[in-house]
Design an enzyme around this catalytic site. Sequence first.
Site, PDB file in Angstrom:
ATOM      1  N   GLU A 434      17.268  72.563 -16.490  1.00 21.52           N
ATOM      2  CA  GLU A 434      18.335  73.553 -16.359  1.00 21.52           C
ATOM      3  C   GLU A 434      18.460  73.996 -14.909  1.00 21.52           C
ATOM      4  O   GLU A 434      17.489  74.454 -14.304  1.00 21.52           O
ATOM      5  CB  GLU A 434      18.017  74.766 -17.251  1.00 21.52           C
ATOM      6  CG  GLU A 434      19.012  75.907 -17.094  1.00 21.52           C
ATOM      7  CD  GLU A 434      18.548  77.192 -17.800  1.00 21.52           C
ATOM      8  OE1 GLU A 434      17.480  77.166 -18.459  1.00 21.52           O
ATOM      9  OE2 GLU A 434      19.252  78.203 -17.678  1.00 21.52           O
ATOM     10  N   ASP A 507      14.811  77.593 -18.653  1.00 24.44           N
ATOM     11  CA  ASP A 507      14.172  78.866 -18.329  1.00 24.44           C
ATOM     12  C   ASP A 507      13.711  79.581 -19.595  1.00 24.44           C
ATOM     13  O   ASP A 507      14.261  79.363 -20.679  1.00 24.44           O
ATOM     14  CB  ASP A 507      15.161  79.769 -17.575  1.00 24.44           C
ATOM     15  CG  ASP A 507      15.385  79.268 -16.155  1.00 24.44           C
ATOM     16  OD1 ASP A 507      14.480  78.586 -15.625  1.00 24.44           O
ATOM     17  OD2 ASP A 507      16.475  79.534 -15.595  1.00 24.44           O
ATOM     18  N   ASP A 509      14.327  82.288 -20.784  1.00 19.00           N
ATOM     19  CA  ASP A 509      15.196  83.445 -21.047  1.00 19.00           C
ATOM     20  C   ASP A 509      16.267  83.061 -22.058  1.00 19.00           C
ATOM     21  O   ASP A 509      16.260  81.954 -22.597  1.00 19.00           O
ATOM     22  CB  ASP A 509      15.808  83.971 -19.740  1.00 19.00           C
ATOM     23  CG  ASP A 509      16.649  82.906 -19.050  1.00 19.00           C
ATOM     24  OD1 ASP A 509      16.933  81.853 -19.663  1.00 19.00           O
ATOM     25  OD2 ASP A 509      17.026  83.108 -17.874  1.00 19.00           O
ATOM     26  N   ASP A 511      19.486  82.472 -21.759  1.00 12.55           N
ATOM     27  CA  ASP A 511      20.318  81.328 -21.390  1.00 12.55           C
ATOM     28  C   ASP A 511      19.579  80.010 -21.613  1.00 12.55           C
ATOM     29  O   ASP A 511      20.152  79.039 -22.107  1.00 12.55           O
ATOM     30  CB  ASP A 511      20.730  81.431 -19.913  1.00 12.55           C
ATOM     31  CG  ASP A 511      22.064  82.156 -19.770  1.00 12.55           C
ATOM     32  OD1 ASP A 511      22.658  82.524 -20.818  1.00 12.55           O
ATOM     33  OD2 ASP A 511      22.497  82.374 -18.614  1.00 12.55           O
TER      34      ASP A 511
END
Length: 648
Positions: A434, A507, A509, A511
């Site tokens: 990513e 990541d 997180d 997203d």
Amino acid sequence: MGKSYDSKDIVVLEGLDAVRLRPGMYIGTTGVKGLHHILWEIVDNSIDEISNGYGNRIIITLHKDGSASVEDNGRGIPVDMHPTLKKSGVEVVFTQLHAGGKFNNDNYGYSGGLHGVGASVTNALSEWTKVYVCKNKKRYFMEFESKMGDNGKIRSGVPVAPLMEIGDTTKTGTKVTFLPDKRVFETVVFNADTISKRLKELAFLNRGVYIEFNDERTNQKQVFAYEGGLKDFAIYLNEGKTALYKEPVYISGESKLIKLELAIQHTDTYTENMFSYVNNIPTTEGGTHETGFKSALTRLMNEIARSEGWLKEKDANLIGEDFREGITAILSIKMRNVQFEGQTKTKLGNPEIRPEVENLVYNELLKYFEQKDKLEIAEIIFNKAKGAAKVREAQRKAKDLARQKNSVDKYNLVGKLSACTSRKAELSELFIVEGDSAGGSAKQGRDRTFQAILPLKGKPLNAEKKRLDQVLANEEIRTIISALETGVGEDFNIDNLRYHKVIILSDADQDGAHIRAILLTFFFRYMRGLITNGNVYIGLPPLYKVYKKDVVEYVYSDEELPEAIERVGKGYQIQRYKGLGEMNPEQLWETTMEPTKRNLIRVTIEDAAEAEKMVTVLMGDNIEARKAYISEYANFDREDEFMSKTFI
Ligand code: TSJ
């Protein structure tokens, strides 16, 4: 012999000398082909006489001395004096160079008139020519020869004597014997196979003619005679194949400009065998007559199919190639003022012939199929064409897909995928990373021998509810498909997998979780084998770095954090990683990519199904379901339940 005869004679002789001076202009070549050409010039005249309805047999003989004879039972070349030239018809035919007598420009008509074309060329290039004519109850003879003149130059095809009456007969016909000149041709040995093949063709093209071929050099005799003409030609060409109807379709007709004959017969094969002729000359490059025939066949067959209900209103017309699958077609036309074109001058160029042939074929073929029991032949042809259309449609689809796949293969990859050097798929790994900055670190930190990096820019699209073509249209997805080399959807083949570990690196997180879910959803729907085969992994980056001087520990979950702090001991420091991009290449390698230290989660089919469910809800149209899902799973992190906890 009067003076006026001599002076006119000189003009003519100059004409024939020109032929010997530039034989190529008249017969194309002085090779073996040119040698046969001068034979065909003579044969053509007999064929003409017979196809005009005079006589029915031709005998071609190759003699031991190298000469050749052509004999027919036509009316016999005219023997009466030409009123202005003051020469016998025979002499005119053999000494008068026909205007525009250039190679391969046989512009003679098909119904009477310009006989004798080319005979003077044969005479000019022969050592001698002997002509016998039976006509008016009399036998006539005339001889020509090419011999050295006083000026040291050869004079071509000079009459030895005027036409003579040599006896009585009840027959009619013409016999011409000539000896090809060794001083002209590279070889003067006729090829029996060449001659036999062409004579057979001529026999097919001219129904009812009896052609006998005697090779006295080998004592071989062949006879070619076909009562069925083009019909027999089609049957002959289809020998060994399975015809779809027993009797070839045969039509003939005449219009202002042409005489036409056509035979067609379909077999269960798939290729198109089209043979066309103009004035018995094969037009291997086709031309306007062929085009006219093809248009007529296509138009008529579609019209019959509609009126018979074989094609419904909603159905599209079949195309020309459909109706010509497995066809053997012989088209023969006779016409004046032929214009040959093309690379080998075997293509009919006359534009006026196309509609002429199209109308004739359309009308005659329509009449043919209207006859008793002939409509079923049209139906057989239509059914064959329908099969062809089906295959054509299937092939088009396959081609489209292949093209799409192809463009997927070639598209985008330059500069995006950093491939690994090993071609061993079992050892190779693809990291789908990513973000560009993390992608950059991964590229620098990796072991390039077996690790390939594919950075993903934004979020790849939601694979849910999208048709395959829309999914394929997405740039990120196309890049992934091409990198994996397995194909996609129905074409997916796990055997072609380029990397046995496909590692999603995003990541820790929301997203990142979303991107993971979308990728898994895509694999789940379009490359499921990748998941069931156990090739898809989630790469886990560390959440924390706990360190003190030269002691460093990476921590991958909150639960592990206290133990790590204890191990490092007093004076420890903690760095929390918010994203992959915060790590330098060395750190990324050490924590996430290095096989002995990294944490990978192998994705199971249940994980992927769950991811799909999530994506469906989150990105679908059902707003209620979406709200409910978000309130239940508000926190997207690595603990999301679509991931299995199987560490490897
Ligand atoms: F090539 C050739 F001219 F030498 C040659 C012509 C060779 C051979 C073997 C045969 C012939 C040939 C010519 N066969 N039949 C004819 N027919 C005529 O030339 C002919 C006969 C009668 C009439 C007429 O109007 O009465 C017209 C022609 C052109």
